[in-house]
Motif scaffolding. Structure first.
Motif, PDB file in Angstrom:
ATOM      1  N   VAL A 121      -8.473   5.166  -4.616  1.00  0.00           N
ATOM      2  CA  VAL A 121      -7.841   4.084  -3.592  1.00  0.00           C
ATOM      3  C   VAL A 121      -6.710   3.491  -4.162  1.00  0.00           C
ATOM      4  CG1 VAL A 121      -8.456   1.850  -2.612  1.00  0.00           C
ATOM      5  CG2 VAL A 121      -9.927   3.526  -2.878  1.00  0.00           C
ATOM      6  N   PHE A 122      -5.748   3.236  -3.569  1.00  0.00           N
ATOM      7  CA  PHE A 122      -4.593   2.543  -3.903  1.00  0.00           C
ATOM      8  C   PHE A 122      -3.887   1.593  -2.691  1.00  0.00           C
ATOM      9  CE2 PHE A 122       0.195   1.712  -4.803  1.00  0.00           C
ATOM     10  CZ  PHE A 122      -0.063   1.377  -6.218  1.00  0.00           C
ATOM     11  N   PRO A 123      -3.534   0.258  -3.143  1.00  0.00           N
ATOM     12  CA  PRO A 123      -4.079  -0.401  -4.208  1.00  0.00           C
ATOM     13  C   PRO A 123      -5.455  -0.747  -4.511  1.00  0.00           C
ATOM     14  CG  PRO A 123      -2.480  -1.767  -2.929  1.00  0.00           C
ATOM     15  CD  PRO A 123      -2.848  -0.674  -2.081  1.00  0.00           C
ATOM     16  N   ALA A 143       0.854  -1.153   0.029  1.00  0.00           N
ATOM     17  CA  ALA A 143      -0.091  -0.193  -0.011  1.00  0.00           C
ATOM     18  C   ALA A 143       0.934   1.188  -0.083  1.00  0.00           C
ATOM     19  CB  ALA A 143      -1.057  -0.150   1.334  1.00  0.00           C
ATOM     20  N   GLY A 144       2.092   1.341   0.865  1.00  0.00           N
ATOM     21  CA  GLY A 144       2.809   2.479   0.826  1.00  0.00           C
ATOM     22  C   GLY A 144       2.313   3.442   1.795  1.00  0.00           C
ATOM     23  N   ASP A 145       2.916   4.541   2.170  1.00  0.00           N
ATOM     24  CA  ASP A 145       2.873   5.430   3.200  1.00  0.00           C
ATOM     25  C   ASP A 145       1.959   6.574   2.430  1.00  0.00           C
ATOM     26  OD1 ASP A 145       2.576   7.345   5.245  1.00  0.00           O
ATOM     27  OD2 ASP A 145       4.979   7.582   5.352  1.00  0.00           O
ATOM     28  N   PRO A 146       0.515   6.702   3.033  1.00  0.00           N
ATOM     29  CA  PRO A 146      -0.224   7.643   2.195  1.00  0.00           C
ATOM     30  C   PRO A 146       0.147   9.070   2.364  1.00  0.00           C
ATOM     31  CG  PRO A 146      -1.253   6.684   4.322  1.00  0.00           C
ATOM     32  CD  PRO A 146       0.129   5.871   3.941  1.00  0.00           C
ATOM     33  N   ARG A 147       1.060   9.347   3.547  1.00  0.00           N
ATOM     34  CA  ARG A 147       1.574  10.581   3.552  1.00  0.00           C
ATOM     35  C   ARG A 147       3.014  10.902   2.701  1.00  0.00           C
ATOM     36  NH1 ARG A 147       3.013   9.452   9.746  1.00  0.00           N
ATOM     37  NH2 ARG A 147       3.785   7.930   8.677  1.00  0.00           N
ATOM     38  N   SER A 148       3.366  10.029   1.848  1.00  0.00           N
ATOM     39  CA  SER A 148       4.368  10.128   1.243  1.00  0.00           C
ATOM     40  C   SER A 148       4.004  10.997  -0.282  1.00  0.00           C
ATOM     41  CB  SER A 148       5.206   9.032   0.846  1.00  0.00           C
ATOM     42  OG  SER A 148       4.408   8.289  -0.122  1.00  0.00           O
ATOM     43  N   LEU A 149       4.848  11.684  -0.685  1.00  0.00           N
ATOM     44  CA  LEU A 149       4.633  12.460  -1.911  1.00  0.00           C
ATOM     45  C   LEU A 149       4.342  11.738  -3.131  1.00  0.00           C
ATOM     46  CD1 LEU A 149       4.410  15.157  -3.428  1.00  0.00           C
ATOM     47  CD2 LEU A 149       6.813  14.920  -4.032  1.00  0.00           C
ATOM     48  N   LEU A 150       4.937  10.525  -3.181  1.00  0.00           N
ATOM     49  CA  LEU A 150       4.580   9.624  -4.127  1.00  0.00           C
ATOM     50  C   LEU A 150       3.054   8.902  -4.163  1.00  0.00           C
ATOM     51  CD1 LEU A 150       5.189   8.055  -6.793  1.00  0.00           C
ATOM     52  CD2 LEU A 150       6.430   6.127  -5.287  1.00  0.00           C
TER      53      LEU A 150
END
Length: 237
Positions: free
Chosen positions: A234-236, A216-223
């Motif tokens: 929504v991601f994924p 899922a990754g960090d939702p706060r990151s710029l990417l």
């Protein structure tokens, strides 16, 4: 697994890898088209286009292309430049005056096309409904302050790219980028490509399924903010 299509002599390896994609990697459905020197040498398709109904993939299946749509919007901008209607080095605000707010008065269309404009993501989170309405996203872009001095750094402009370049197209032509693309490029060339799928094509649409195991990754990151349009998507997923 039944594979449709053909591969020219010398390109059978492409067909082998295409089949392997199903047998080894669990592909649901897909297609591939290869041209060499403008000549078609591979046209292959196979698998399932809609897992819910079991509809198979065929030669006419329509596929969401995600960021490849940036190419379609960019071609529109370059066509307007070729016609003398858009100066890529003029400020965007020359065509879209409201864009100049919050320190964006120096940003050019060329900077946007090169992902150097400093507005890769919105500070505001718009709803999915607002995204489909277009204008709320345009208003949010107008209110956005660049993350860096425009032209001085690079960052992928994700979803903002299409709205920003697309609004320049709309201001010049009076048409949405999807309508301008169809009238100026898609229909004259007979292309089955759209920015905004016509209702009559929905029966041919491939329904995508999220692959298992994607982090899922960090939702706060710029990417992740870029990928999800600051949390709107929504991601994924």
């Amino acid at each position: 697994m039944e594979i449709g299509g053909w591969a020219d002599e010398g390109f059978g390896g492409v067909a082998d890898v295409f089949r392997e994609n199903f047998e080894v990697f669990g592909e649901l459905g897909t297609a591939v088209s290869v041209r060499v020197g403008g000549r078609p040498v591979v046209e292959l398709w196979g698998g399932v286009a809609d897992e819910r109904s079991g509809r198979l993939w065929d030669q006419e299946t329509v596929v969401p292309v995600f960021s490849c749509a940036k190419g379609l919007v960019s071609i529109c901008a370059h066509l307007l430049a070729q016609q003398g209607r858009l100066d890529l080095d003029a400020p965007v605000a020359a065509y879209w005056p409201e864009f100049a707010a919050e320190g964006k008065e120096r940003i050019t269309t060329r900077m946007v096309l090169g992902h150097r404009a400093g507005v890769p993501v919105l500070d505001r989170t718009v709803s999915f409904g607002e995204i489909t309405e277009w204008t709320p996203v345009v208003r949010a872009i107008e209110e956005q302050r660049p993350l860096w001095e425009p032209g001085e750094a690079y960052e992928y402009h994700g979803h903002v790219f299409g709205f920003l370049v697309g609004e320049v197209v709309r201001r010049i032509t009076g048409l949405t980028p999807g309508r301008f693309f169809r009238e100026a490029i898609g229909e004259p060339l007979g292309l089955r490509a759209w920015i905004g799928l016509p209702a009559g094509e929905r029966g041919q649409l491939a329904r995508l399924v999220e692959a298992e195991g994607r982090p899922a990754g960090d939702p706060r990151s710029l990417l992740m903010r870029i990928v999800t349009m600051n949390g709107a998507l929504v991601f994924p997923g």
